[in-house]
Scaffold this active site. Structure first.
Site, PDB file in Angstrom:
ATOM      1  CE  LYS A 185      -0.186  -0.367   4.919  1.00  0.00           C
ATOM      2  NZ  LYS A 185      -1.106  -1.173   6.028  1.00  0.00           N
ATOM      3  NE  ARG A 187      -6.331  -0.594  11.744  1.00  0.00           N
ATOM      4  CZ  ARG A 187      -5.350  -0.710  11.338  1.00  0.00           C
ATOM      5  NH1 ARG A 187      -4.561   0.395  11.619  1.00  0.00           N
ATOM      6  NH2 ARG A 187      -5.085  -1.783  10.653  1.00  0.00           N
ATOM      7  CE1 TYR A 234      12.627  30.938   6.753  1.00  0.00           C
ATOM      8  CE2 TYR A 234      12.937  28.655   5.873  1.00  0.00           C
ATOM      9  CZ  TYR A 234      12.600  30.017   5.730  1.00  0.00           C
ATOM     10  OH  TYR A 234      12.381  30.089   4.420  1.00  0.00           O
ATOM     11  CG  MET A 283       9.342  23.689   0.999  1.00  0.00           C
ATOM     12  SD  MET A 283       8.369  24.621   0.311  1.00  0.00           S
ATOM     13  CE  MET A 283       7.195  25.322   1.352  1.00  0.00           C
TER      14      MET A 283
HETATM   15  C1  LIG Z   1      -0.125  -2.085   6.393  1.00  0.00           C
HETATM   16  C2  LIG Z   1      -0.775  -3.454   7.085  1.00  0.00           C
HETATM   17  C3  LIG Z   1       0.079  -4.602   7.280  1.00  0.00           C
HETATM   18  C4  LIG Z   1       1.619  -4.574   7.166  1.00  0.00           C
HETATM   19  O1  LIG Z   1       2.257  -4.184   8.140  1.00  0.00           O
HETATM   20  P1  LIG Z   1       3.808  -4.122   8.453  1.00  0.00           P
HETATM   21  O2  LIG Z   1       3.812  -3.565   9.735  1.00  0.00           O
HETATM   22  O3  LIG Z   1       4.273  -2.868   7.404  1.00  0.00           O
HETATM   23  O4  LIG Z   1       4.415  -5.277   8.238  1.00  0.00           O
HETATM   24  C5  LIG Z   1      -0.271  -5.761   7.627  1.00  0.00           C
HETATM   25  N1  LIG Z   1      -1.806  -5.807   7.895  1.00  0.00           N
HETATM   26  C6  LIG Z   1      -2.560  -4.847   7.679  1.00  0.00           C
HETATM   27  C7  LIG Z   1      -3.965  -5.029   7.766  1.00  0.00           C
HETATM   28  C8  LIG Z   1      -2.136  -3.530   7.016  1.00  0.00           C
HETATM   29  O5  LIG Z   1      -2.891  -2.631   7.050  1.00  0.00           O
END
Ligand SMILES: *Cc1c(COP(=O)(O)O)cnc(C)c1O
Length: 358
Positions: free
Chosen positions: A37, A132, A254, A302
């Site tokens: 992702k 969640r 800055y 930046m």
């Molecule tokens: C992102 C995600 C993972 C992967 O997690 P890592 O800590 O990057 O290995 C696994 N399961 C779900 C549901 C996720 O959202």
């Protein structure tokens, strides 16, 4: 030396991805889902997929990510970790043969309403304590029964751990108990992320979901991927675009957060927070330049940051500067900033050029 270019680059070692996947194969005998992702955690999907050809499935968060991934691989299973949100997305998922997580009643209703001719891999999400996505175990029991009546739904079960970085936490023990129940149902299951696998919490037969570990980065605070035999895939680097000697008592950047205590030679590096290097109020960070560790001085701007070159008079404009990579683990940077390395690697912006090394 001629500088030639600003130089902000993410250099990717593709071979390290395959290497890391093989390291996880040694840790886990069962199937491996590569979680890619957020554009493969900021590495770029197209750069990553060819090196992960031997995984058992991929997982992404959004339908757009899934479509981009499908264009790169026609044969792999692709799991949508949040499922689909409307009938249009469901239609796309069917055509493209995406696996769907279902975690709410509305998603179950959508897949139950499909005609018998439409087959689908479904991952029912069970909330075993993450707080969640997912159904409680007792709700899940009810939904599993309902969905088992539909032969075209190939049912799998998924849960997620909240503290897989803390193997001894009470919550982890409790979640593991729920996972035992899930295993007993006789359906394919998936519980573990990178931290769970590195902490040996995973079940030998499950579909582990490895994200950050494939990129050679450790999710466990106080460790780096190298501690687990992993190799970082990304090196973030840029170039020194200017050097100068400034007087004693001169503020750098800055807010003059750093003030020179003597005449001092500094270098300006062509990378800033708009490239994805973190902005911070107070931390003593370093960059690696021609084999030396040099302090980052004052606030990050930046587009630029300033490094101390007082100990390395031979370093000139045009020299490469590594912000994180093999000799400067991104995990250390994250820890110094009280951040997680995920945020840093996912935060590389479009302005940064990617260079892929085989
Ligand atoms: C992102 C995600 C993972 C992967 O997690 P890592 O800590 O990057 O290995 C696994 N399961 C779900 C549901 C996720 O959202």
């Amino acid at each position: 030396m001629n500088v030639r270019e600003r130089g902000a680059k993410a250099v990717l070692k593709q071979a390290n991805l395959t290497y890391n996947l093989n390291q996880f194969r040694k840790l886990h005998p069962g199937p491996i889902t590569a979680v890619v992702k957020a554009d493969a955690y900021g590495h770029g999907l197209e750069h990553v997929i060819p090196a992960l050809n031997s995984v058992d499935a991929f997982a992404v968060a959004t339908i757009e990510e899934a479509l981009e991934l499908r264009a790169l691989t026609s044969k792999h299973r692709i799991i949508l970790l949040e499922g689909v949100f409307n009938d249009e997305e469901l239609a796309v998922a069917l055509t493209q043969q995406f696996d769907l997580v279902v975690h709410q009643e509305y998603q179950i209703a959508m897949v139950m309403a499909l005609p018998d001719t439409k087959s689908l891999n479904v991952w029912l999400k069970v909330d075993t304590g993450m707080g969640r996505l997912g159904f409680t175990p007792s709700q899940a029991k009810h939904h599993i029964k309902r969905m088992m009546t539909r032969a075209q739904l190939s049912l799998h079960l998924m849960s997620h751990m909240a503290q897989s970085d803390q193997p001894l936490a009470i919550q982890t023990q409790q979640q593991q108990k729920h996972n035992e129940w899930i295993k007993s149902l006789g359906l394919p299951y998936s519980f573990s992320n990178t931290a769970a696998v590195l902490n040996r919490l995973s079940d030998a037969n499950e579909w582990v979901r490895i994200g950050i570990g494939l990129f050679g980065v450790s999710p466990l605070v106080g460790t780096s991927g190298q501690d687990f035999g992993l190799k970082p895939v990304m090196q973030l680097q840029s170039k020194i675009i200017a050097t100068k000697v400034v007087d004693k008592g001169c503020g750098i950047g800055y807010g003059a957060q750093y003030v020179t205590t003597r005449e001092q030679r500094i270098g300006v590096v062509g990378i800033g927070y708009a490239d994805g290097y973190p902005w911070f109020k107070k931390a003593s960070l370093q960059a690696r330049i021609a084999g030396h560790y040099c302090d980052v001085l004052g606030r990050v701007s930046m587009d630029m940051l300033v490094v101390d070159l007082s100990e390395v008079p031979e370093i000139e404009a045009g020299e490469d500067v590594v912000l994180w990579g093999e000799e400067l683990p991104v995990e250390n940077l994250a820890m110094a900033l009280d951040m997680i390395p995920y945020v840093l690697i996912c935060g590389i912006s479009k302005r940064v050029k990617y260079r892929v090394n085989q």
